[in-house]
Scaffold this active site. Structure first.
Site, short mmCIF file in Angstrom:
data_model
loop_
_atom_site.label_atom_id
_atom_site.label_comp_id
_atom_site.label_asym_id
_atom_site.label_seq_id
_atom_site.Cartn_x
_atom_site.Cartn_y
_atom_site.Cartn_z
N LYS A 176 10.55 8.84 16.06
CA LYS A 176 11.61 7.82 16.04
C LYS A 176 12.21 7.63 17.44
O LYS A 176 12.52 6.51 17.83
CB LYS A 176 12.69 8.23 15.04
CG LYS A 176 12.18 8.21 13.60
CD LYS A 176 13.12 8.94 12.68
CE LYS A 176 12.64 8.93 11.25
NZ LYS A 176 13.38 9.88 10.42
N LYS A 222 6.69 5.55 11.18
CA LYS A 222 7.08 5.87 12.56
C LYS A 222 5.97 6.54 13.33
O LYS A 222 5.83 6.34 14.55
CB LYS A 222 8.35 6.72 12.63
CG LYS A 222 8.55 7.80 11.58
CD LYS A 222 9.15 7.23 10.32
CE LYS A 222 8.97 8.03 9.09
NZ LYS A 222 9.96 9.03 8.87
N GLY A 246 15.99 5.18 8.61
CA GLY A 246 16.04 4.65 7.24
C GLY A 246 16.81 3.35 7.11
O GLY A 246 16.44 2.32 7.68
N ALA A 266 16.19 -15.46 1.52
CA ALA A 266 14.86 -15.68 2.12
C ALA A 266 14.48 -17.16 2.06
O ALA A 266 13.57 -17.60 2.77
CB ALA A 266 13.82 -14.85 1.39
N GLY A 280 15.38 8.46 2.04
CA GLY A 280 15.57 8.25 0.60
C GLY A 280 15.09 6.86 0.19
O GLY A 280 15.00 5.95 1.02
N ALA A 309 0.86 -1.20 0.00
CA ALA A 309 0.00 0.00 0.00
C ALA A 309 0.88 1.23 0.00
O ALA A 309 1.70 1.40 0.90
CB ALA A 309 -0.89 -0.01 1.24
N GLU A 365 8.95 14.28 4.78
CA GLU A 365 7.62 13.69 4.95
C GLU A 365 6.63 14.42 4.05
O GLU A 365 6.92 15.52 3.55
CB GLU A 365 7.17 13.82 6.41
CG GLU A 365 8.04 13.05 7.39
CD GLU A 365 8.09 11.56 7.09
OE1 GLU A 365 7.03 10.92 7.01
OE2 GLU A 365 9.19 11.03 6.90
N LEU A 401 2.65 3.71 -3.22
CA LEU A 401 3.75 3.53 -4.18
C LEU A 401 4.44 4.87 -4.44
O LEU A 401 4.61 5.29 -5.57
CB LEU A 401 3.22 2.93 -5.49
CG LEU A 401 2.74 1.47 -5.40
CD1 LEU A 401 2.08 1.03 -6.71
CD2 LEU A 401 3.91 0.53 -5.06
N1 NAI Z 1 10.91 8.92 2.31
C1 NAI Z 1 11.75 8.45 3.21
O1 NAI Z 1 12.96 8.66 3.13
C2 NAI Z 1 11.25 7.63 4.33
C3 NAI Z 1 9.91 7.43 4.55
N2 NAI Z 1 9.49 6.66 5.59
C4 NAI Z 1 8.07 6.42 5.79
O2 NAI Z 1 7.59 5.64 4.70
C5 NAI Z 1 6.23 5.91 4.46
C6 NAI Z 1 6.04 6.35 3.03
O3 NAI Z 1 6.85 7.48 2.81
P1 NAI Z 1 7.16 8.04 1.35
O4 NAI Z 1 7.22 6.93 0.37
O5 NAI Z 1 8.31 8.94 1.51
O6 NAI Z 1 5.88 8.91 1.11
P2 NAI Z 1 5.25 9.34 -0.29
O7 NAI Z 1 4.38 10.50 0.00
O8 NAI Z 1 6.30 9.48 -1.32
O9 NAI Z 1 4.39 8.05 -0.65
C7 NAI Z 1 3.18 7.73 -0.03
C8 NAI Z 1 2.25 7.29 -1.13
O10 NAI Z 1 1.06 6.81 -0.54
C9 NAI Z 1 -0.01 7.20 -1.40
N3 NAI Z 1 -1.26 7.18 -0.64
C10 NAI Z 1 -1.73 8.12 0.21
N4 NAI Z 1 -2.92 7.71 0.69
C11 NAI Z 1 -3.19 6.52 0.14
C12 NAI Z 1 -4.28 5.62 0.22
N5 NAI Z 1 -5.32 5.88 1.01
N6 NAI Z 1 -4.24 4.48 -0.48
C13 NAI Z 1 -3.17 4.21 -1.27
N7 NAI Z 1 -2.10 5.02 -1.42
C14 NAI Z 1 -2.14 6.17 -0.71
C15 NAI Z 1 0.38 8.59 -1.87
O11 NAI Z 1 -0.31 8.92 -3.06
C16 NAI Z 1 1.87 8.42 -2.07
O12 NAI Z 1 2.20 8.06 -3.39
C17 NAI Z 1 5.84 6.99 5.50
O13 NAI Z 1 5.33 6.36 6.64
C18 NAI Z 1 7.18 7.62 5.83
O14 NAI Z 1 7.20 8.23 7.10
C19 NAI Z 1 10.37 6.06 6.45
C20 NAI Z 1 11.70 6.22 6.29
C21 NAI Z 1 12.24 7.05 5.25
N1 LIG Z 2 11.49 12.46 6.59
C1 LIG Z 2 12.33 11.51 7.22
C2 LIG Z 2 12.40 10.28 6.38
C3 LIG Z 2 12.94 9.14 7.08
O1 LIG Z 2 12.49 8.70 8.11
C4 LIG Z 2 13.72 12.07 7.40
O2 LIG Z 2 14.01 13.11 6.80
O3 LIG Z 2 14.50 11.50 8.18
NA NA Z 3 16.28 1.53 10.14
#
Ligand code: NAI
Ligand SMILES: N[C@@H](CC=O)C(=O)O
Ligand code: NA
Length: 440
Positions: free
Chosen positions: A216, A116, A145, A43, A313, A19, A201, A21
């Site tokens: 975190k 988180k 990350g 795996a 990233g 869920a 975010e 992308l």
């Molecule tokens: N970007 C990063 O470096 C990191 C992100 N995270 C976590 O990973 C998760 C995803 O982050 P990102 O990929 O960066 O965010 P993002 O905003 O790039 O991707 C989230 C996606 O979910 C989709 N979405 C929103 N509501 C939805 C729904 N109801 N059904 C289906 N899709 C839906 C959005 O359209 C978007 O494409 C978050 O919890 C974030 O805190 C954790 C570590 C690092």
């Molecule tokens: N937005 C967060 C993404 C990873 O958790 C960050 O900048 O560290």
């Molecule tokens: Na980690």
């Protein structure tokens, strides 16, 4: 006899329902494709995405996912019979992300998430749901990350009594502070770049106001101290107050400014705080720059350790998500907080006002006689002792000059009282910037 690569490749695949992308979701799909051979081998069976839920089917994500089953409602992944593991990469502590994770655990499906906010706010109830339904919940990507931070604390340090945990926990803030220091660029300019790179975010104020780091830290402290820590008990300050002048003064004084999350345990409870801090330039944590994070733990037997790596990233985060999925394929899972849920009890929290240490205070003051005497009198009355002072007439703005005071170690409550009284002086023209000094 050990299995050959051919044997494992012909085994029944572990089927994922993903869920979200966005940055991480698309990164995961690409990683699973590009590293399919080693992932299958490690795996013990192939891992493949069978179903997805995302908002836009037509978006170019660098990989063709059109042949998969697309669910318009992400929560339906929990009941899809062709999904063994639900991977939640939407984000947010409420709404669809929470409903999906809860539905999947209730259905007895393993869940992997990078969320988180969800774990920090609902970690206790999710741990109970996971245990009640015998459904593992893994979240390595949620903290720092690509650094195996969760594994380090929950598994690597399982035998030790941890006294403190924390570090640089937000890649976006560290990227911004580093670029501002190295290039003198504007805060908003660098933030836009961090967003483009997929570090920030969905709402970047979550990053710059310290909330993401607090999420975190809550997770790390819960793991380190073996019981869920209340997210609301974490004292949170962000980096918006830090200006180019502070980065320059910090350098002059032999420090760097980092957004740190720190949790400490004592007999009186857990103190957890996220705030920008000055750290001595020569220390390892001061050298952690850009999108890199560092997690520092201190235990009674292990002493102090630090792990460093990319904290945000697509690639680093997808790597952590995929490692959790491999753990599920291997049957290598542990309770959410590392101990049986029956042992969990609420943590007593200690107010951040009990902190004791040195401070940096930057003021903008009128350039006239008697000002410094007024300020030092307040510090004396509050019992705060001064270690050094810098005044920069060259940085004069209209009739005001920046004045920086560095204190000897003092109680937070005394310093806050002094700051409030100094701010009220009519010769002080802007909100004082108060930064703690941490000696790692
Ligand atoms: N970007 C990063 O470096 C990191 C992100 N995270 C976590 O990973 C998760 C995803 O982050 P990102 O990929 O960066 O965010 P993002 O905003 O790039 O991707 C989230 C996606 O979910 C989709 N979405 C929103 N509501 C939805 C729904 N109801 N059904 C289906 N899709 C839906 C959005 O359209 C978007 O494409 C978050 O919890 C974030 O805190 C954790 C570590 C690092
Ligand atoms: N937005 C967060 C993404 C990873 O958790 C960050 O900048 O560290
Ligand atoms: Na980690």
């Amino acid at each position: 006899m050990s299995s050959s690569k051919g044997d494992v490749a012909s085994k029944t695949p572990l089927r994922l329902g993903v869920a979200g992308l966005g940055t991480v979701g698309a990164g995961l799909a690409i990683l699973l494709r590009d590293n399919a051979d080693i992932i299958t081998k490690r795996a013990g069976r192939p891992i493949e995405i069978t179903a997805v839920a995302a908002r836009d089917k037509t978006r170019d994500r660098g990989i063709d996912l059109s042949a998969l089953t697309w669910h318009s409602n992400a929560v339906d992944l929990a009941s899809d019979p062709n999904v063994d593991v639900v991977v939640e990469l939407i984000g947010g502590s409420e709404g669809t992300a929470r409903s999906l994770v809860e539905a999947a655990l209730k259905a007895g499906k393993a869940v992997v998430t990078a969320n988180k906010a969800l774990l920090a706010v609902h970690g206790d109830s999710l741990a109970r749901l996971s245990a009640a339904n015998n459904a593992p919940l893994l979240f390595e990507a949620a903290v720092a990350g690509g650094i195996p931070a969760i594994k380090t604390v929950r598994e690597g340090l399982a035998a030790d009594r941890l006294l403190s945990i924390g570090g640089i926990l937000n890649g976006t803030c560290n990227y911004i502070l580093t670029a501002m220091r190295e290039t003198g660029r504007d805060f908003s300019d660098v933030l836009a770049e961090a967003q483009e790179l997929g570090y920030a975010e969905a709402d970047p104020s979550t990053d710059v106001d310290g909330i993401d780091a607090a999420h975190k830290l809550t997770i790390l402290a819960s793991l380190a101290f073996g019981q869920p820590v209340e997210f609301d008990s974490v004292h949170v300050e962000g980096i918006r107050c830090i200006g180019a002048l502070d980065l320059t003064f910090a350098r002059t004084l032999g420090y760097r400014i980092k957004l740190l999350g720190l949790a400490r345990q004592s007999e009186r409870g857990v103190e957890a705080r996220v705030a920008p801090c000055l750290v001595p330039e020569a220390t390892p944590i001061a050298q952690v720059d850009g999108v890199f994070n560092a997690v520092i733990a201190e235990g009674t037997f292990v002493g102090r350790l630090m792990v460093e790596g990319r904290g945000a990233g697509a690639g680093p985060t997808a790597s952590a998500v995929a490692a959790d999925i491999i753990d599920i394929a291997r049957g290598n899972t542990v309770p959410v907080w590392g101990t049986d849920v029956t042992t969990l009890k609420a943590t007593q929290s200690r107010p951040a006002s009990e902190w004791h240490g040195a401070f940096y205070l930057r003021l903008s003051v009128a350039d006239r006689a008697g000002v410094i005497a007024d300020i030092t009198a307040i510090l004396r009355d509050c019992g705060v002792s001064l270690s050094s002072m810098i005044q920069h007439p060259s940085a004069k703005q209209e009739q005001n000059v920046p004045l920086v005071l560095v204190t000897h170690p003092t109680d937070e409550s005394a310093m806050q009282a002094a700051r409030q009284r100094i701010a009220a002086l009519d010769v002080v023209s802007a909100e004082p910037v108060l930064i703690r000094i941490e000696n790692f």
